[in-house]
Design an enzyme around this catalytic site. Structure first.
Site, PDB file in Angstrom:
ATOM      1  N   LYS A   1       0.822  -1.218   0.000  1.00 56.36           N
ATOM      2  CA  LYS A   1       0.000   0.000   0.000  1.00 56.36           C
ATOM      3  C   LYS A   1       0.852   1.263   0.000  1.00 56.36           C
ATOM      4  O   LYS A   1       0.423   2.300  -0.496  1.00 56.36           O
ATOM      5  CB  LYS A   1      -0.961   0.007   1.192  1.00 56.36           C
ATOM      6  CG  LYS A   1      -2.098  -0.988   1.026  1.00 56.36           C
ATOM      7  CD  LYS A   1      -3.281  -0.671   1.904  1.00 56.36           C
ATOM      8  CE  LYS A   1      -4.400  -1.673   1.652  1.00 56.36           C
ATOM      9  NZ  LYS A   1      -5.500  -1.559   2.600  1.00 56.36           N
TER      10      LYS A   1
ATOM     11  N   LYS B   1      -4.941  -9.794  -5.590  1.00 53.23           N
ATOM     12  CA  LYS B   1      -6.201 -10.225  -4.977  1.00 53.23           C
ATOM     13  C   LYS B   1      -7.291  -9.198  -5.244  1.00 53.23           C
ATOM     14  O   LYS B   1      -7.012  -7.998  -5.359  1.00 53.23           O
ATOM     15  CB  LYS B   1      -6.014 -10.442  -3.472  1.00 53.23           C
ATOM     16  CG  LYS B   1      -5.854  -9.170  -2.684  1.00 53.23           C
ATOM     17  CD  LYS B   1      -6.147  -9.395  -1.209  1.00 53.23           C
ATOM     18  CE  LYS B   1      -6.148  -8.052  -0.498  1.00 53.23           C
ATOM     19  NZ  LYS B   1      -7.216  -7.824   0.433  1.00 53.23           N
TER      20      LYS B   1
ATOM     21  N   LYS C   1     -10.966  -3.871  -2.447  1.00 53.80           N
ATOM     22  CA  LYS C   1     -11.793  -2.670  -2.491  1.00 53.80           C
ATOM     23  C   LYS C   1     -11.019  -1.499  -3.051  1.00 53.80           C
ATOM     24  O   LYS C   1     -11.597  -0.522  -3.496  1.00 53.80           O
ATOM     25  CB  LYS C   1     -12.237  -2.279  -1.081  1.00 53.80           C
ATOM     26  CG  LYS C   1     -13.110  -3.291  -0.419  1.00 53.80           C
ATOM     27  CD  LYS C   1     -13.585  -2.743   0.913  1.00 53.80           C
ATOM     28  CE  LYS C   1     -14.289  -3.808   1.712  1.00 53.80           C
ATOM     29  NZ  LYS C   1     -13.496  -4.272   2.830  1.00 53.80           N
TER      30      LYS C   1
HETATM   31  P1  ATP Z   1      -8.260  -3.552   0.796  1.00 57.90           P
HETATM   32  O1  ATP Z   1      -7.817  -4.436  -0.286  1.00 57.90           O
HETATM   33  O2  ATP Z   1      -8.678  -2.202   0.378  1.00 57.90           O
HETATM   34  O3  ATP Z   1      -7.315  -3.574   1.965  1.00 57.90           O
HETATM   35  P2  ATP Z   1     -10.003  -5.629   1.273  1.00 57.90           P
HETATM   36  O4  ATP Z   1     -10.826  -5.759   0.076  1.00 57.90           O
HETATM   37  O5  ATP Z   1      -8.839  -6.513   1.481  1.00 57.90           O
HETATM   38  O6  ATP Z   1      -9.570  -4.151   1.399  1.00 57.90           O
HETATM   39  P3  ATP Z   1     -10.756  -5.936   4.030  1.00 57.90           P
HETATM   40  O7  ATP Z   1     -11.825  -5.234   4.739  1.00 57.90           O
HETATM   41  O8  ATP Z   1      -9.379  -5.495   4.314  1.00 57.90           O
HETATM   42  O9  ATP Z   1     -11.009  -5.806   2.472  1.00 57.90           O
HETATM   43  O10 ATP Z   1     -10.883  -7.491   4.255  1.00 57.90           O
HETATM   44  C1  ATP Z   1     -11.967  -8.126   4.909  1.00 57.90           C
HETATM   45  C2  ATP Z   1     -11.820  -9.630   4.852  1.00 57.90           C
HETATM   46  O11 ATP Z   1     -11.913 -10.103   3.518  1.00 57.90           O
HETATM   47  C3  ATP Z   1     -10.476 -10.137   5.375  1.00 57.90           C
HETATM   48  O12 ATP Z   1     -10.697 -11.291   6.153  1.00 57.90           O
HETATM   49  C4  ATP Z   1      -9.716 -10.492   4.131  1.00 57.90           C
HETATM   50  O13 ATP Z   1      -8.791 -11.529   4.351  1.00 57.90           O
HETATM   51  C5  ATP Z   1     -10.816 -10.949   3.206  1.00 57.90           C
HETATM   52  N1  ATP Z   1     -10.441 -10.728   1.811  1.00 57.90           N
HETATM   53  C6  ATP Z   1     -10.152  -9.529   1.242  1.00 57.90           C
HETATM   54  N2  ATP Z   1      -9.876  -9.672  -0.062  1.00 57.90           N
HETATM   55  C7  ATP Z   1     -10.008 -10.993  -0.339  1.00 57.90           C
HETATM   56  C8  ATP Z   1      -9.877 -11.776  -1.519  1.00 57.90           C
HETATM   57  N3  ATP Z   1      -9.572 -11.222  -2.683  1.00 57.90           N
HETATM   58  N4  ATP Z   1     -10.084 -13.101  -1.444  1.00 57.90           N
HETATM   59  C9  ATP Z   1     -10.422 -13.672  -0.266  1.00 57.90           C
HETATM   60  N5  ATP Z   1     -10.570 -13.001   0.886  1.00 57.90           N
HETATM   61  C10 ATP Z   1     -10.372 -11.676   0.865  1.00 57.90           C
END
Ligand code: ATP
Ligand code: LTN
Length: 328
Positions: A109, A192, A195
């Protein structure tokens, strides 16, 4: 057990659902379960205040619509329980600078131009996450694979604190993975789904059917036309197969057989249907929850009360172990 999901972006996406929320719903009965919205974590990158407030409510509503029941688990907002920030300070004082520098999420990040210059908050993010987990003496922390390193740090800090200051924290057990744990971006299957990446590669739970179909139709696929899982040579189609399997309950092998001799087009069309079918009932429940603000407010009030009680107990034990003079 405890887990959290950030109130950022345009709501939760399919990775959040398959990697995290779906499991949380299943776990709310067998465990004393705490689920929270880490808004303190969200401000490690710039946020607009009105949007953050709206998204925080919406994130809670999404969890309730996905099937969390405030009667059976504790749902709360992190900033409403000040002990998180207080414990993070103490843990920061036993975290090595080098140790924090090795966290891959920070490295990732802090190099993203669109997120602005890296802050100290982004650097200490994993320490705050450790505080979230240790405050509730969590045994289990169901998160996606991307959070494995933060969980390891949490275990290290718990052990270190216990060794130096006496047994205070439960050391959470290691993370246990499963298929659907790491859903990849549809436009760039080497990253991955997230958001904070452009929306074209992210399937949001609130996307309407036409948008969903378009995103799946334009998902990056690989050379060749065979619908076959091969993470190295065909990361795009492999990701789509995993999504299909996770939502339809069929095995990847079964899907490969079904689509043998047919092209990507057929498969994508069917996948779009599977995704729309899975998300429509969720979207219906979400509008109902959002239309009933007192339901969300009540869930949050109860959640905050229950969380505060546990958090205050742990923080008092920590302050005593560290040697802070109690207030009289
Ligand atoms: P950002 O990427 O902006 O940090 P994020 O999409 O990873 O946000 P979080 O709120 O940080 O979202 O994650 C919430 C949950 O979703 C966590 O348990 C994380 O491991 C899971 N998660 C996030 N992205 C993925 C993905 N692509 N595949 C599976 N699990 C995910
Ligand atoms: N970093 C996590 C969100 C998070 C979290 C937590 C998850 C913050 N604190 C504590 C589990 C337990 C993420 O999913 N990106």
């Amino acid at each position: 057990m405890l887990s959290g999901i950030q109130p950022t972006g345009s709501g939760s996406h399919l990775g959040n659902y398959l990697g995290a929320v779906r499991r949380w719903v299943a776990m709310q009965d067998g465990f004393d379960a705490f689920y929270f919205i880490p808004d303190l974590h969200a401000i490690t990158v710039p946020q607009d205040p009105a949007t953050l407030r709206r998204r925080t409510r919406e994130a809670v509503a999404e969890l309730l619509a996905a099937g969390l029941d405030p009667e059976r688990c504790t749902v709360f907002v992190q900033s409403q329980v000040p002990e998180h920030a207080q414990l993070a300070w103490v843990l920061g004082c036993i975290t090595g600078y080098g140790e924090a520098s090795r966290m891959t999420q920070f490295k990732d990040k802090s190099n993203r131009a669109e997120l602005g210059p890296a802050t100290v908050g982004l650097f200490t993010y994993p320490v705050l996450q450790a505080a979230d987990i240790l405050l509730y003496q969590a045994d289990l922390v169901p998160v996606g694979d991307d959070q494995r390193q933060h969980l390891e740090l949490t275990r290290d800090l718990a052990q270190r604190f216990n060794a130096r200051s006496g047994p205070t924290f439960t050391v959470p057990s290691g993370y246990v993975g499963q298929a659907g744990d790491r859903v990849m971006d549809l436009q760039d299957p080497s990253r991955k789904m997230s958001k904070s990446l452009p929306p074209a590669g992210t399937i949001y739970l609130q996307d309407d059917p036409a948008v969903l179909a378009k995103k799946i139709r334009s998902a990056v696929t690989d050379a060749g036309r065979e619908v076959r899982a091969d993470p190295a040579a065909k990361p795009g189609i492999t990701n789509l197969l995993i999504i299909h399997a996770a939502l339809s309950g069929r095995s990847v092998a079964d899907l490969e057989q079904d689509y043998a001799g047919r092209g990507y087009g057929d498969f994508k069309r069917d996948l779009a249907e599977v995704v729309v079918e899975a998300l429509t009932p969720f979207q219906r429940r979400l509008s109902a929850v959002l239309g009933d603000p007192t339901y969300v407010d009540q869930a949050l009030r109860r959640g905050r009360e229950k969380a505060s009680e546990v958090a205050a107990g742990t923080l008092a034990a920590v302050h005593s172990a560290v040697g802070f003079l109690p207030a009289t």
